[in-house]
Design an enzyme around this catalytic site. Structure first.
Site, PDB file in Angstrom:
ATOM      1  CG  HIS A  50      -2.559   9.057 -40.467  1.00 11.40           C
ATOM      2  ND1 HIS A  50      -2.614  10.717 -40.288  1.00 11.40           N
ATOM      3  CD2 HIS A  50      -1.037   8.734 -41.481  1.00 11.40           C
ATOM      4  CE1 HIS A  50      -1.932  10.531 -41.420  1.00 11.40           C
ATOM      5  NE2 HIS A  50      -1.484  10.148 -41.766  1.00 11.40           N
ATOM      6  CG  HIS A  55      -4.663  17.616 -36.415  1.00 11.64           C
ATOM      7  ND1 HIS A  55      -2.599  18.103 -36.484  1.00 11.64           N
ATOM      8  CD2 HIS A  55      -4.313  17.162 -37.741  1.00 11.64           C
ATOM      9  CE1 HIS A  55      -2.469  17.409 -37.600  1.00 11.64           C
ATOM     10  NE2 HIS A  55      -3.466  17.075 -37.987  1.00 11.64           N
ATOM     11  CG  ASP A 104      -9.180  12.531 -41.254  1.00 13.48           C
ATOM     12  OD1 ASP A 104      -9.568  12.065 -42.611  1.00 13.48           O
ATOM     13  OD2 ASP A 104      -9.026  12.164 -40.405  1.00 13.48           O
TER      14      ASP A 104
END
Ligand code: ACO
Length: 470
Positions: free
Chosen positions: A311, A350, A407
């Protein structure tokens, strides 16, 4: 439409507008409307996979994600538009309240945030622990619990829910661990919330109310910056009241005022991370809130869930990966070896987006902005990231729908802002606290304790054997 705050950073606005145009062109013109925005008639049917994948746990008006088209909006406002024209202060207000603030409302909200940035008592408590030896997220989680001490009356006996008000459905009377057949009843509910007694100390407020949300939105950045400083063996900086939310965070992390570009880049990064559907950390904070625990405990569990490498912890790993690869030339070989070994490449893929993550579309250009003038190691980092993106997308996009996620470039952006990799995930929390609190507040209006089931696949009728017979 221009925001006064963006006068010194119009090139950033332009980058975002261009990124939005590219996104629109790729998804074929103007974004389609969501398939449905109607309230559900419960109970509803949906296909559920392990880990609650696909399960609809509640209704929400806070934010919308469409993973097929790469759309993200907060309260109906497209993420590209918010990044181009808004600020984190406006966006966090929007998430909490459902509407953009008027000038007066914004002024009042900003004053609250400035007031709550100052947390001497909390920092004193924090510094009595060996923060420099701790995981930064563990320290942040601890800090939110110290914030709770400043702002809660709920631990007092008078504030506890009255057990006589509890409706307790007999957990064993329905086959909870067998195949679901749609029972609707919560396990424990409280008919009425206990009113705050008049005599409660004036400094202590409702630890699940709006003020506590403001307190957390303002305070988590102070904690994060203090943790960054303490980890370097330095004293935290006092917040500066004349700086914006992002500007002050930059100042407290770096000890100097940001340039307008640095302030804006950090502001955009904060907007981008503020909310994202029922992700693991949001769900964790909602589960905790649903037990009638309070918002500080909720945010603490959000922080804990965000810490994981699947995460929020991925951005730190991305930076380590880029450094491990070493240079753009080494990318193809590195990717080949990693994919052969069936390794997951941090910053890609994702659960929801099966196309380009819109947040990565903005963070990519921000990471690369004016990179020619920057230090050689940063240029190398950016070059390696660009090459890695090309290589992974060309190997995995078509077959597995793997694209860069939020990210992938955020670590490079933060590195350019002088932030240590250990602080990337806490920075994610600084922003996401708006989404956590907004969704908890919304859910608590029609609270129902979360209580899914596990399908029992174990044995029955086992006979106890004394120790010496086993
Ligand atoms: N690199 C290489 N292959 C990948 C990657 C990746 N980053 N992500 C998924 N895949 C492959 C898997 O190996 C799998 O292949 P297979 O079908 O041949 O077995 C396929 O794509 C599906 O992968 P899942 O793990 O089932 O996808 P899921 O939706 O469960 O996982 C997740 C999503 C956890 C984000 C995953 O993509 C991942 O681990 N990415 C790397 C970590 C990361 O960047 N996390 C940040 C996510 S964004 C956020 O939380 C803010």
């Amino acid at each position: 439409m221009n925001n006064d705050r963006h006068q010194g950073s119009s090139e950033i606005t332009q980058l975002i507008i261009e990124a939005a145009a590219r996104a629109r062109a790729e998804i074929g013109g103007v974004s389609r409307k969501p398939a449905s925005s109607k309230a559900a008639k419960w109970p509803i049917e949906c296909q559920i996979g392990p880990g609650l994948e696909g399960a609809i746990a509640c209704e929400s008006k806070v934010g919308y994600v469409n993973g097929t088209e790469g759309l993200l909006s907060y309260r109906g406002y497209d993420i590209f538009e918010l990044c181009a024209y808004s600020t984190y202060e406006e966006v966090s207000y929007l998430l909490l309240h459902g509407n953009l603030p008027t000038a007066d409302e914004l002024r009042e909200y900003e004053q609250k945030l400035v007031q709550y940035r100052h947390m001497n008592k909390t920092l004193r408590l924090l510094m009595s622990f060996p923060v420099e030896e701790m995981n930064a997220m563990a320290a942040l989680r601890m800090g939110t619990i110290f914030m709770r001490q400043e702002f809660t009356y709920i631990d007092k006996e008078v504030a506890k829910p009255d057990l006589n008000d509890a409706i307790s459905a007999d957990e064993d009377s329905i086959g909870m661990e067998t195949k679901p057949s749609g029972e609707k009843r919560a396990i424990y509910e409280f008919k009425k919330k206990k009113k705050k007694p008049k005599k409660i100390d004036a400094e202590l407020d409702d630890a699940s109310g709006l003020e506590a949300c403001y307190h957390l939105i303002a305070g988590v950045p102070t904690l994060t910056a203090a943790i960054a400083r303490i980890r370097q063996g330095l004293m935290p900086y006092e917040p500066l009241n004349d700086l914006s939310h992002a500007g002050n965070l930059f100042y407290m992390m770096n000890g100097r005022r940001p340039t307008p570009i640095e302030e804006r880049v950090l502001d955009v990064a904060l907007i981008l991370h503020a909310d994202h559907g029922m992700n693991a950390s949001t769900f964790a904070s909602m589960v905790v809130a649903s037990t009638l625990s309070d918002i500080y405990f909720s945010v603490g569990s959000g922080i804990a869930a965000l810490n994981g490498p699947l995460h929020g912890g991925a951005n730190e790993r991305v930076l380590h990966t880029l450094r491990e690869i070493g240079s753009p030339e080494q990318v193809p070989e590195w990717v080949r070896t990693s994919l052969k070994a069936k390794k997951k490449i941090p910053g890609f893929g994702h659960r929801v987006y099966k196309t380009y993550d819109p947040r990565a579309r903005i963070l990519g250009p921000l990471a690369k902005y004016r990179c020619l003038g920057c230090a050689a190691d940063i240029q190398n980092l950016i070059g390696t990231a660009e090459e890695l993106e090309k290589e992974v997308v060309s190997s995995l996009a078509e077959e597995k729908k793997i694209f860069p996620n939020v990210d992938f470039y955020s670590g490079v952006v933060y590195t350019r802002l002088g932030i240590d990799p250990a602080m990337f995930t806490p920075l994610f929390a600084v922003s996401r606290v708006a989404g956590w609190t907004a969704r908890v507040l919304e859910y608590m209006r029609h609270n129902r304790i979360f209580r899914p089931r596990a399908l029992y696949t174990g044995k029955f009728n086992q006979k106890y054997k004394p120790l010496d017979e086993r």
